[in-house]
Design a protein around this motif. Structure first.
Motif, PDB file in Angstrom:
ATOM      1  N   LYS A 175       8.692   6.058 -13.262  1.00  0.00           N
ATOM      2  CA  LYS A 175      10.118   6.258 -13.508  1.00  0.00           C
ATOM      3  C   LYS A 175      10.328   6.966 -14.831  1.00  0.00           C
ATOM      4  CE  LYS A 175      12.046   2.555 -10.680  1.00  0.00           C
ATOM      5  NZ  LYS A 175      13.002   1.419 -10.635  1.00  0.00           N
ATOM      6  N   ALA A 176      11.408   7.732 -14.891  1.00  0.00           N
ATOM      7  CA  ALA A 176      11.797   8.420 -16.116  1.00  0.00           C
ATOM      8  C   ALA A 176      13.315   8.395 -16.210  1.00  0.00           C
ATOM      9  CB  ALA A 176      11.281   9.860 -16.114  1.00  0.00           C
ATOM     10  N   HIS A 177      13.810   7.947 -17.354  1.00  0.00           N
ATOM     11  CA  HIS A 177      15.258   7.865 -17.579  1.00  0.00           C
ATOM     12  C   HIS A 177      15.964   7.027 -16.500  1.00  0.00           C
ATOM     13  CE1 HIS A 177      14.401  10.991 -20.478  1.00  0.00           C
ATOM     14  NE2 HIS A 177      13.993  11.808 -19.526  1.00  0.00           N
ATOM     15  N   GLY A 178      15.298   5.940 -16.108  1.00  0.00           N
ATOM     16  CA  GLY A 178      15.930   5.002 -15.196  1.00  0.00           C
ATOM     17  C   GLY A 178      15.861   5.367 -13.730  1.00  0.00           C
ATOM     18  N   ARG A 179      15.178   6.448 -13.386  1.00  0.00           N
ATOM     19  CA  ARG A 179      15.035   6.831 -11.973  1.00  0.00           C
ATOM     20  C   ARG A 179      13.608   7.302 -11.725  1.00  0.00           C
ATOM     21  NH1 ARG A 179      17.332  12.401  -9.996  1.00  0.00           N
ATOM     22  NH2 ARG A 179      15.423  12.156  -8.794  1.00  0.00           N
ATOM     23  N   LEU A 180      13.273   7.428 -10.436  1.00  0.00           N
ATOM     24  CA  LEU A 180      11.924   7.875 -10.088  1.00  0.00           C
ATOM     25  C   LEU A 180      11.679   9.278 -10.629  1.00  0.00           C
ATOM     26  CD1 LEU A 180      11.756   6.608  -6.399  1.00  0.00           C
ATOM     27  CD2 LEU A 180      10.327   5.793  -8.284  1.00  0.00           C
ATOM     28  N   ALA A 181      10.487   9.477 -11.195  1.00  0.00           N
ATOM     29  CA  ALA A 181      10.155  10.784 -11.746  1.00  0.00           C
ATOM     30  C   ALA A 181      10.114  11.850 -10.656  1.00  0.00           C
ATOM     31  CB  ALA A 181       8.809  10.715 -12.468  1.00  0.00           C
ATOM     32  N   TYR A 182       9.656  11.450  -9.443  1.00  0.00           N
ATOM     33  CA  TYR A 182       9.592  12.387  -8.315  1.00  0.00           C
ATOM     34  C   TYR A 182      10.264  11.776  -7.097  1.00  0.00           C
ATOM     35  CZ  TYR A 182       6.216  14.916 -11.152  1.00  0.00           C
ATOM     36  OH  TYR A 182       5.615  15.619 -12.169  1.00  0.00           O
ATOM     37  N   ASP A 183      11.046  12.603  -6.410  1.00  0.00           N
ATOM     38  CA  ASP A 183      11.697  12.135  -5.187  1.00  0.00           C
ATOM     39  C   ASP A 183      10.698  12.008  -4.045  1.00  0.00           C
ATOM     40  OD1 ASP A 183      14.696  12.217  -5.936  1.00  0.00           O
ATOM     41  OD2 ASP A 183      13.940  14.173  -6.593  1.00  0.00           O
ATOM     42  N   ALA A 184       9.638  12.796  -4.104  1.00  0.00           N
ATOM     43  CA  ALA A 184       8.585  12.728  -3.078  1.00  0.00           C
ATOM     44  C   ALA A 184       7.278  13.207  -3.681  1.00  0.00           C
ATOM     45  CB  ALA A 184       8.949  13.583  -1.866  1.00  0.00           C
ATOM     46  N   VAL A 185       6.173  12.680  -3.151  1.00  0.00           N
ATOM     47  CA  VAL A 185       4.832  13.109  -3.542  1.00  0.00           C
ATOM     48  C   VAL A 185       4.093  13.502  -2.265  1.00  0.00           C
ATOM     49  CG1 VAL A 185       2.633  12.429  -4.571  1.00  0.00           C
ATOM     50  CG2 VAL A 185       4.787  11.599  -5.564  1.00  0.00           C
ATOM     51  N   VAL A 186       3.471  14.675  -2.272  1.00  0.00           N
ATOM     52  CA  VAL A 186       2.680  15.157  -1.133  1.00  0.00           C
ATOM     53  C   VAL A 186       1.230  15.243  -1.578  1.00  0.00           C
ATOM     54  CG1 VAL A 186       2.305  17.013   0.533  1.00  0.00           C
ATOM     55  CG2 VAL A 186       4.634  16.453  -0.203  1.00  0.00           C
ATOM     56  N   LEU A 187       0.356  14.599  -0.833  1.00  0.00           N
ATOM     57  CA  LEU A 187      -1.066  14.592  -1.170  1.00  0.00           C
ATOM     58  C   LEU A 187      -1.844  15.426  -0.160  1.00  0.00           C
ATOM     59  CD1 LEU A 187      -3.618  13.611  -2.605  1.00  0.00           C
ATOM     60  CD2 LEU A 187      -3.500  11.514  -1.239  1.00  0.00           C
ATOM     61  N   ASP A 188      -2.478  16.482  -0.656  1.00  0.00           N
ATOM     62  CA  ASP A 188      -3.427  17.257   0.148  1.00  0.00           C
ATOM     63  C   ASP A 188      -4.733  16.461   0.127  1.00  0.00           C
ATOM     64  OD1 ASP A 188      -4.916  19.149   1.464  1.00  0.00           O
ATOM     65  OD2 ASP A 188      -5.114  20.480  -0.269  1.00  0.00           O
ATOM     66  N   ALA A 189      -4.926  15.643   1.143  1.00  0.00           N
ATOM     67  CA  ALA A 189      -5.999  14.644   1.164  1.00  0.00           C
ATOM     68  C   ALA A 189      -7.292  15.226   1.748  1.00  0.00           C
ATOM     69  CB  ALA A 189      -5.553  13.434   1.985  1.00  0.00           C
ATOM     70  N   PRO A 190      -8.394  14.465   1.671  1.00  0.00           N
ATOM     71  CA  PRO A 190      -9.646  14.903   2.301  1.00  0.00           C
ATOM     72  C   PRO A 190      -9.485  15.082   3.818  1.00  0.00           C
ATOM     73  CG  PRO A 190     -10.075  13.172   0.711  1.00  0.00           C
ATOM     74  CD  PRO A 190      -8.581  13.251   0.857  1.00  0.00           C
ATOM     75  N   PRO A 191     -10.441  15.742   4.463  1.00  0.00           N
ATOM     76  CA  PRO A 191     -10.352  16.004   5.903  1.00  0.00           C
ATOM     77  C   PRO A 191     -10.369  14.725   6.738  1.00  0.00           C
ATOM     78  CG  PRO A 191     -12.056  17.352   4.872  1.00  0.00           C
ATOM     79  CD  PRO A 191     -11.643  16.338   3.867  1.00  0.00           C
ATOM     80  N   THR A 192     -10.029  14.874   8.010  1.00  0.00           N
ATOM     81  CA  THR A 192      -9.932  13.728   8.921  1.00  0.00           C
ATOM     82  C   THR A 192     -11.238  12.950   9.016  1.00  0.00           C
ATOM     83  OG1 THR A 192     -10.264  15.397  10.666  1.00  0.00           O
ATOM     84  CG2 THR A 192      -8.046  14.496  10.416  1.00  0.00           C
ATOM     85  N   GLY A 193     -12.371  13.645   8.883  1.00  0.00           N
ATOM     86  CA  GLY A 193     -13.645  12.948   8.987  1.00  0.00           C
ATOM     87  C   GLY A 193     -13.874  11.934   7.885  1.00  0.00           C
ATOM     88  N   ARG A 194     -13.121  12.049   6.780  1.00  0.00           N
ATOM     89  CA  ARG A 194     -13.301  11.148   5.648  1.00  0.00           C
ATOM     90  C   ARG A 194     -12.030  10.392   5.277  1.00  0.00           C
ATOM     91  NH1 ARG A 194     -14.327  10.328   0.201  1.00  0.00           N
ATOM     92  NH2 ARG A 194     -13.134  12.026  -0.691  1.00  0.00           N
ATOM     93  N   ILE A 195     -10.933  10.665   5.976  1.00  0.00           N
ATOM     94  CA  ILE A 195      -9.639  10.150   5.525  1.00  0.00           C
ATOM     95  C   ILE A 195      -9.548   8.629   5.612  1.00  0.00           C
ATOM     96  CG2 ILE A 195      -8.517  10.422   7.783  1.00  0.00           C
ATOM     97  CD1 ILE A 195      -6.962  11.020   4.279  1.00  0.00           C
ATOM     98  N   GLY A 196     -10.132   8.016   6.643  1.00  0.00           N
ATOM     99  CA  GLY A 196     -10.063   6.567   6.768  1.00  0.00           C
ATOM    100  C   GLY A 196     -10.728   5.865   5.602  1.00  0.00           C
ATOM    101  N   ARG A 197     -11.922   6.322   5.252  1.00  0.00           N
ATOM    102  CA  ARG A 197     -12.646   5.731   4.125  1.00  0.00           C
ATOM    103  C   ARG A 197     -11.914   6.005   2.819  1.00  0.00           C
ATOM    104  NH1 ARG A 197     -19.026   6.792   2.550  1.00  0.00           N
ATOM    105  NH2 ARG A 197     -19.021   5.528   0.638  1.00  0.00           N
ATOM    106  N   PHE A 198     -11.380   7.204   2.649  1.00  0.00           N
ATOM    107  CA  PHE A 198     -10.683   7.577   1.424  1.00  0.00           C
ATOM    108  C   PHE A 198      -9.461   6.701   1.178  1.00  0.00           C
ATOM    109  CE2 PHE A 198      -7.328  10.119  -0.655  1.00  0.00           C
ATOM    110  CZ  PHE A 198      -7.946  10.389  -1.862  1.00  0.00           C
TER     111      PHE A 198
END
Length: 316
Positions: free
Chosen positions: A129-152
């Motif tokens: 939070k910053a100044h009493g509100r969330l710093a970001y309205d949304a966060v998008v994560l470019d995550a690892p590939p599907t073969g590793r996503i469950g473990r990640f």
């Protein structure tokens, strides 16, 4: 409402491009969106044509709705130094560990810890939070590939053998709580091909087993056939009327020969088979019962303008 959007997909499906377009689509009127990558490839910098991203949140674009997109390349070693300073006040000592290679050693022998550090930074940014509100309205994560996503994403399980109690375990529990909450959605990017679709099906099953919520299945690079269903059926059976092909070529002002007509008929046959396979794969995706989003193939490739076009498609 979801605020953390995790984007995964088999390599080559356009996962990073979709993540970037999603961030742009969420950067609506005045909203601030953070776009993160965790694989050390600097794919976001290449996509937005900016210098390599440091371990600092940096503004890289303005969304089509007037919001802002910031980007962060999360580095496990830097995250560990930050973690050591935050929980153990080892600022200078942590730097000394880095110099002798201890940081790299720790994150290499304990991949579960590495994933906690990577997801932990995303967790912190989502809640900050910053100044009493969330710093970001949304966060998008470019995550690892599907073969590793469950473990990640299953950080709780990955640190079970490392820490039963203490800050690391508490951090993993907190991250897992957010990932399983209504705040988070996992989106899977695929093509209408056998391997990407199979990996998507496997990943959905794996993610749901650990109680993570699926957002959308994004079918990327969709190609619309110029042939109707009747023509496709004839092409599969190699029964397209050559007389009609000849008339069409004449109407287009193309010099006609038997070889050209035969080549076109063969290409139509191959095309019809591919369309049939794509439809079968689409049926497999639809059988999941999830929301499906289609993004059309952009034949000229992905540049800055194309990213905005994809963002508009996602917004729609």
């Amino acid at each position: 409402m979801a605020r953390l959007h995790v984007v995964t997909g088999k390599g080559g499906t356009g996962k990073t491009t979709v993540a970037a377009a999603m961030a742009l689509s969420l950067a609506d009127e005045g909203k601030r969106v953070l776009l993160c990558e965790v694989e050390g490839r600097q794919g976001l910098a290449q996509l937005f044509d900016v210098p390599p991203l440091p371990y600092v949140e940096r503004r890289i674009a303005q969304g089509p709705g007037g919001g802002e997109v910031f980007a962060l390349a999360v580095d496990a070693e830097a995250a560990l130094l930050e973690y050591l300073d935050m929980y153990y006040h080892l600022g200078r000592a942590g730097k000394a560990l880095e110099k002798v290679g201890a940081i790299d050693f720790v994150t290499t022998i304990a991949p579960g810890l590495r994933d906690v550090l990577l997801t932990g930074k995303v967790y912190e940014a989502t809640r900050r939070k910053a100044h009493g509100r969330l710093a970001y309205d949304a966060v998008v994560l470019d995550a690892p590939p599907t073969g590793r996503i469950g473990r990640f994403l299953n950080v709780n399980h990955e640190v079970a053998g490392l820490a039963k109690v203490g800050p690391i375990r508490n951090q993993a529990d907190a991250i897992m709580g957010m990932l399983r909450s209504d705040v988070t959605r996992v989106h899977l990017v695929t093509l209408l091909e056998e391997m990407p679709v199979q990996e998507t099906l496997d990943a959905v099953e794996q993610l749901e087993k650990i109680d993570l919520r699926i957002g959308s299945i994004v079918v990327n690079m969709v190609r619309n056939s110029p042939l109707d269903d009747n023509a496709l059926a004839l092409a599969v059976k190699e029964k397209l009327p050559t007389a009609e092909l000849t008339r069409g070529l004449k109407a287009a002002g193309i010099t006609i020969g038997d070889d050209l007509v035969g080549t076109l008929a063969a290409e139509a046959h191959d095309h019809a088979i591919r369309v049939g396979l794509e439809r079968e794969n689409r049926d497999r995706i639809d059988a999941l019962g999830k929301k499906v989003v289609e993004l059309e193939l952009l034949p000229e490739g992905i540049d800055h303008g194309a990213l905005f076009d994809l963002a508009e498609e996602l917004r729609a």
